[in-house]
Design a protein around this motif. Structure first.
Motif, mmCIF file in Angstrom:
data_model
loop_
_atom_site.group_PDB
_atom_site.id
_atom_site.type_symbol
_atom_site.label_atom_id
_atom_site.label_comp_id
_atom_site.label_asym_id
_atom_site.label_seq_id
_atom_site.Cartn_x
_atom_site.Cartn_y
_atom_site.Cartn_z
ATOM 1 N N SER A 177 0.830 -1.196 0.000
ATOM 2 C CA SER A 177 0.000 0.000 0.000
ATOM 3 C C SER A 177 0.871 1.255 0.000
ATOM 4 C CB SER A 177 -0.908 -0.009 1.232
ATOM 5 O OG SER A 177 -1.562 1.236 1.394
ATOM 6 N N PRO B 40 -1.288 0.532 6.480
ATOM 7 C CA PRO B 40 -2.393 0.005 5.684
ATOM 8 C C PRO B 40 -3.378 -0.803 6.522
ATOM 9 C CG PRO B 40 -0.426 -1.315 5.348
ATOM 10 C CD PRO B 40 -0.012 -0.131 6.171
ATOM 11 N N GLU B 41 -4.585 -0.939 5.999
ATOM 12 C CA GLU B 41 -5.580 -1.795 6.627
ATOM 13 C C GLU B 41 -5.080 -3.244 6.615
ATOM 14 O OE1 GLU B 41 -8.169 -0.654 8.077
ATOM 15 O OE2 GLU B 41 -8.187 1.405 7.327
ATOM 16 N N ASP C 252 -6.574 -5.979 5.859
ATOM 17 C CA ASP C 252 -7.192 -6.865 4.871
ATOM 18 C C ASP C 252 -6.902 -6.355 3.460
ATOM 19 O OD1 ASP C 252 -9.390 -5.202 6.589
ATOM 20 O OD2 ASP C 252 -9.669 -4.867 4.452
ATOM 21 N N PRO C 253 -6.075 -7.045 2.699
ATOM 22 C CA PRO C 253 -5.696 -6.562 1.370
ATOM 23 C C PRO C 253 -6.821 -6.752 0.361
ATOM 24 C CG PRO C 253 -4.770 -8.719 1.730
ATOM 25 C CD PRO C 253 -5.429 -8.326 3.030
ATOM 26 N N ARG D 16 -4.730 -0.053 1.214
ATOM 27 C CA ARG D 16 -4.550 -1.494 1.346
ATOM 28 C C ARG D 16 -3.418 -2.004 0.474
ATOM 29 N NH1 ARG D 16 -9.622 -0.702 2.641
ATOM 30 N NH2 ARG D 16 -10.502 -2.096 4.225
ATOM 31 N N TRP E 207 -9.681 -10.951 3.748
ATOM 32 C CA TRP E 207 -9.270 -10.105 2.643
ATOM 33 C C TRP E 207 -10.482 -9.798 1.775
ATOM 34 C CZ3 TRP E 207 -5.104 -13.523 -0.274
ATOM 35 C CH2 TRP E 207 -5.726 -14.629 -0.852
#
Length: 499
Positions: A81, A86-87, A89-90, A121, A203
């Motif tokens: 990301s 980043p979060e 969950d990609p 993400r 994800w």
């Protein structure tokens, strides 16, 4: 091309969790199991993005129910990301569509244009089993441009085409490839294995075109770990898509006619666009034209015949792209007047695509999951637009007769039911996955939100270089998938400015 044994250790680190998730390859004598190893990328990564990309290979059994010791190797690209936090969950991208269009072929998009995802993400790009960079690949070089040119002319007769399909099928079967194992349900299982091996609790899936069908299959068969799903150009199993291409063309072209009528300059220049289309079809039906395109292999000149089918295919494909759509009134008018030079971009586009699709993967999926259900298909109750008769439907049955595969269970032709939050996105001028497809999928998705973008073609999120409204809605949905995103930008979208 194959990738077996080509991956070596890489120095780019993306976090300890991924190192721990790596699984050693099973001994040769053991039953094949799913494994993942980091290694080199199978394509060149631009220098400005090299620090963000790490690649690896997912190894899975060809058949999970036994009966084969063959393994399948799938390249995977991990794109960091742009965010430093980043979060967790990609976003996962399993294919560019087709089937058989690959996913690594679209790596450029996720590196340069997918800020709607990359700003928050990491992104995981996976080559589908059987596609161009997987091992084995179901590519059919027997049908490549280089093998279909005779005395400077592209051979486009049905006999040579079907002979090439049969030759490819025979070769792959002789090599021991189980063609029945290259279907959506097996690819969905590959995605489920990859999520576990990479150590993700959750994800998100982004499917475009056929990729939406693969995403829906994953939602049905392996819902665990799916946080949210974006379906861009919806292709549900219950759509019988290929039987409705004529209606898709008619609806898309009607939308084009309406757009031209609402544009003062277009309406003035082409007040009888529908009549011009009919004139064009009649002209090439009676006297097919010929244009000289460039070979994608060596740049040499290739003579391409523009018969009725070739012209309609070219127009159909052009409706995918919002930029090409702007030029269609001019192209149709000029072709109707006999100026075949303007058809060169259409012919070149189709010629280039001959070598860009993994044909065997397309047939293994479409023949098993679509054509095998044709006998039980329910005819459309929608009124027939006269324009639908211009677009020929059929031909896939003949291809599948030359590519025999085992049938699949009835579930592959049924509505998918899932309570996973889902975003359904459709283009108002999309000829292949029109908004009616989203309507067919929605009854099984009670936690879904559906939007149509009137002036856009196929893959609306994908075309954020034309208008970023769909991508902004996708970004909002990813952040809060249980809340309906604000769609006010749709009414503010600019109308098409025709050339």
């Amino acid at each position: 091309m194959g990738i077996g044994g080509s991956f070596r250790a890489a120095s780019l680190l993306v976090g300890a969790a991924f190192t721990l998730a790596m699984t050693p390859l099973a001994p040769a004598s053991a039953a094949p199991t799913a494994t993942f190893e980091w290694g080199d990328c199978p394509v060149e990564i631009p220098a400005e993005h090299s620090a963000r990309v790490r690649c690896g290979v997912l190894t899975v059994p060809e058949t999970r129910g036994g009966g084969s010791e063959r393994i399948v190797q799938l390249p995977v690209a991990y794109i960091s990301s742009r965010s430093s936090t980043p979060e967790p969950d990609p976003l996962v991208f399993p294919t560019s569509g087709g089937p058989g269009a690959g996913s690594f072929s679209s790596l450029w998009y996720f590196l340069d244009y997918a800020d709607w995802a990359a700003d928050h993400r990491d992104i995981v790009v996976v080559e589908q089993r059987g596609d161009a960079m997987s091992e084995p690949t179901l590519d059919c070089p027997e049908l490549d441009t280089a093998n279909r040119i005779s005395e400077g002319r592209l051979e486009d007769d049905d006999a040579s085409w079907l002979a090439g399909i049969a030759e490819c099928h025979e070769r792959l079967t002789a090599e021991g490839v189980d063609l029945a194992a290259y279907i959506s349900s097996e690819s969905a299982a590959d995605l489920a294995d990859l999520r576990t091996l990479l150590g993700y609790d959750e994800w998100n899936l982004y499917g475009i075109s056929y990729g939406t069908r693969l995403a829906l299959t994953t939602m049905r068969d392996h819902p665990e770990g799916l946080r949210a799903v974006i379906l861009d150009g919806v292709y549900p199993p219950n759509a019988n898509l290929h039987l409705a291409l004529d209606q898709g063309f008619a609806g898309s072209f009607r939308a084009l006619l309406d757009g031209c009528a609402q544009d003062a300059a277009c309406a003035a220049n082409y007040p009888d666009l529908e009549a011009r289309l009919l004139t064009l079809v009649d002209r090439v039906r009676q006297s097919p034209a010929t244009v000289s395109a460039s070979s994608p292999v060596d740049g040499s000149s290739i003579s391409v015949t523009l018969n009725e089918e070739a012209v309609m295919d070219g127009l159909f494909d052009a409706l995918y792209d919002g930029n090409l759509t702007r030029a269609l009134p001019f192209i149709i008018d000029q072709l109707a007047r006999g100026n075949t030079d303007v058809a060169l971009p259409l012919a070149q586009n189709q010629l280039d695509w001959l070598d860009n699709l993994t044909e065997g993967l397309r047939w293994s999926i479409d023949c098993a999951e679509e054509v095998s259900f044709y006998d039980n298909a329910t005819p459309s109750s929608a009124p027939t637009d006269p324009l639908a008769s211009l677009f020929p439907v059929g031909g896939l049955e003949d291809d599948c007769a030359a590519w025999p595969v085992s049938s699949v269970t009835a579930v592959e032709n049924e509505l998918v039911r899932s309570d996973i939050p889902t975003l359904l996105m459709s283009g108002g001028r999309d000829p292949v996955t029109p908004s009616v497809n989203a309507d067919l999928a929605a009854p099984g998705l009670p936690r879904s939100f559906s939007f149509t973008f009137p002036t856009m073609g196929h893959g609306v999120v994908w075309q954020n270089s034309i208008d970023d409204c769909p991508a902004s809605i996708a970004a909002t949905f990813l952040q809060e998938p249980t809340t309906e995103p604000d769609s006010g930008c749709i009414s503010a979208m600019e109308p098409t400015v025709f050339l």
